[in-house]
Design a protein around this motif. Structure first.
Motif, PDB file in Angstrom:
ATOM      1  N   GLY A   1      -0.675   8.349  -1.167  1.00  0.00           N
ATOM      2  CA  GLY A   1       0.131   7.221  -2.175  1.00  0.00           C
ATOM      3  C   GLY A   1       0.996   7.627  -3.847  1.00  0.00           C
ATOM      4  O   GLY A   1       1.159   8.091  -3.865  1.00  0.00           O
ATOM      5  N   LEU A   2      -0.063   8.725  -4.228  1.00  0.00           N
ATOM      6  CA  LEU A   2      -0.151   9.773  -5.193  1.00  0.00           C
ATOM      7  C   LEU A   2       1.790  10.383  -5.196  1.00  0.00           C
ATOM      8  O   LEU A   2       1.824  10.740  -6.534  1.00  0.00           O
TER       9      LEU A   2
ATOM     10  N   VAL B   1       0.313  -1.194  -0.068  1.00  0.00           N
ATOM     11  CA  VAL B   1       0.116   0.045   0.042  1.00  0.00           C
ATOM     12  C   VAL B   1       0.900   1.480   0.133  1.00  0.00           C
ATOM     13  O   VAL B   1       2.074   1.913   0.315  1.00  0.00           O
ATOM     14  N   ASN B   2       0.511   1.895  -1.504  1.00  0.00           N
ATOM     15  CA  ASN B   2       1.754   3.119  -1.144  1.00  0.00           C
ATOM     16  C   ASN B   2       3.637   2.736  -0.872  1.00  0.00           C
ATOM     17  O   ASN B   2       3.985   4.202  -0.320  1.00  0.00           O
ATOM     18  N   GLY B   3       3.408   1.586  -2.060  1.00  0.00           N
ATOM     19  CA  GLY B   3       4.839   1.731  -1.323  1.00  0.00           C
ATOM     20  C   GLY B   3       5.272   0.489  -0.176  1.00  0.00           C
ATOM     21  O   GLY B   3       6.662   0.528   0.229  1.00  0.00           O
ATOM     22  N   ASN B   4       4.816   0.415   0.302  1.00  0.00           N
ATOM     23  CA  ASN B   4       4.956  -0.020   2.318  1.00  0.00           C
ATOM     24  C   ASN B   4       4.340  -1.599   1.726  1.00  0.00           C
ATOM     25  O   ASN B   4       2.956  -1.316   1.844  1.00  0.00           O
ATOM     26  N   ARG B   5       4.700  -2.306   2.020  1.00  0.00           N
ATOM     27  CA  ARG B   5       4.607  -4.151   2.714  1.00  0.00           C
ATOM     28  C   ARG B   5       3.659  -3.627   3.601  1.00  0.00           C
ATOM     29  O   ARG B   5       4.175  -3.453   4.879  1.00  0.00           O
ATOM     30  N   LEU B   6       2.251  -4.116   3.937  1.00  0.00           N
ATOM     31  CA  LEU B   6       1.834  -4.150   4.440  1.00  0.00           C
ATOM     32  C   LEU B   6       0.586  -5.334   4.918  1.00  0.00           C
ATOM     33  O   LEU B   6       0.297  -5.836   3.926  1.00  0.00           O
TER      34      LEU B   6
ATOM     35  N   SER C   1      -0.202  -4.090  -5.399  1.00  0.00           N
ATOM     36  CA  SER C   1       0.182  -3.303  -5.092  1.00  0.00           C
ATOM     37  C   SER C   1      -0.824  -2.283  -5.351  1.00  0.00           C
ATOM     38  O   SER C   1      -1.971  -2.119  -6.136  1.00  0.00           O
ATOM     39  N   VAL C   2      -1.525  -1.865  -3.964  1.00  0.00           N
ATOM     40  CA  VAL C   2      -2.374  -0.424  -3.992  1.00  0.00           C
ATOM     41  C   VAL C   2      -2.268   1.276  -3.802  1.00  0.00           C
ATOM     42  O   VAL C   2      -1.111   0.892  -2.686  1.00  0.00           O
TER      43      VAL C   2
ATOM     44  N   PHE D   1      -5.756   0.324   8.253  1.00  0.00           N
ATOM     45  CA  PHE D   1      -4.074   1.282   7.952  1.00  0.00           C
ATOM     46  C   PHE D   1      -4.302   2.628   8.951  1.00  0.00           C
ATOM     47  O   PHE D   1      -3.106   3.362   8.124  1.00  0.00           O
ATOM     48  N   GLY D   2      -5.501   3.375   8.565  1.00  0.00           N
ATOM     49  CA  GLY D   2      -5.658   4.365   9.034  1.00  0.00           C
ATOM     50  C   GLY D   2      -5.155   5.369   7.848  1.00  0.00           C
ATOM     51  O   GLY D   2      -4.821   6.346   7.786  1.00  0.00           O
TER      52      GLY D   2
END
Length: 158
Positions: free
Chosen positions: A77-78, A8-13, A71-72, A31-32
């Motif tokens: 994340g833009l 998500v937005n480059g972070n693995r969650l 990938s989301v 994820f807030g």
């Protein structure tokens, strides 16, 4: 309950969740990431649009199980940090956001359009944005925002 992992937005969650739980709920509650909005819960307004592997997706209709390993990208994340993308700035400059509720989904959709087509025609923009509902009826300003964002993005690439 099952465990799902999403970039998500480059972070693995990772999250423990029922498989049919909407991605929208996971993004907001676990994820807030509250930029993605709940609009209708039926995929009709598209306020909840995110990119799943680059494709605009109604997150209210998308079960978390279907995005496991993908990938989301959300509105958060833009752009890096506090910097806005040219498209986000265009929405400000052209008053494309009135109440702002639908804006995140529209910007995410328009971002996908501009990645597919750097110089979309007015009709291509209208076609891409057509599924999105704006309760304030700011469609002219939204169209102008996407057009300006396209020109600004093109100019910044030159």
């Amino acid at each position: 309950m099952a465990r799902f992992t999403v970039q998500v937005n480059g972070n693995r969650l990772a999250v423990e969740s029922p498989p049919d739980r909407p991605l929208l709920d996971v993004l907001r509650e676990d994820f807030g990431l509250t930029g993605t909005k709940y609009g209708c819960g039926e995929g009709q307004c598209r306020a909840c649009t995110v990119l799943v592997d680059g494709q605009p997706t109604a997150s209210c209709l998308t079960p978390i199980s279907s995005v496991d390993g993908t990938s989301v990208t959300t509105i958060e994340g833009l752009a890096p940090g506090d910097q806005l993308t040219a498209l986000q700035q265009a929405f400000i400059d052209m008053d494309g956001a009135q109440c702002g509720y639908c804006t995140a989904g529209m910007i995410v959709e328009a971002t996908a359009l501009l990645k597919r087509n750097r110089k979309p025609s007015r009709s291509e923009i209208v076609d891409a944005m057509n599924p999105h509902l704006c309760r304030c009826c700011g469609y002219r300003n939204i169209l102008a925002s996407v057009e300006l964002g396209a020109r600004a993005s093109e100019a910044s690439d030159a």
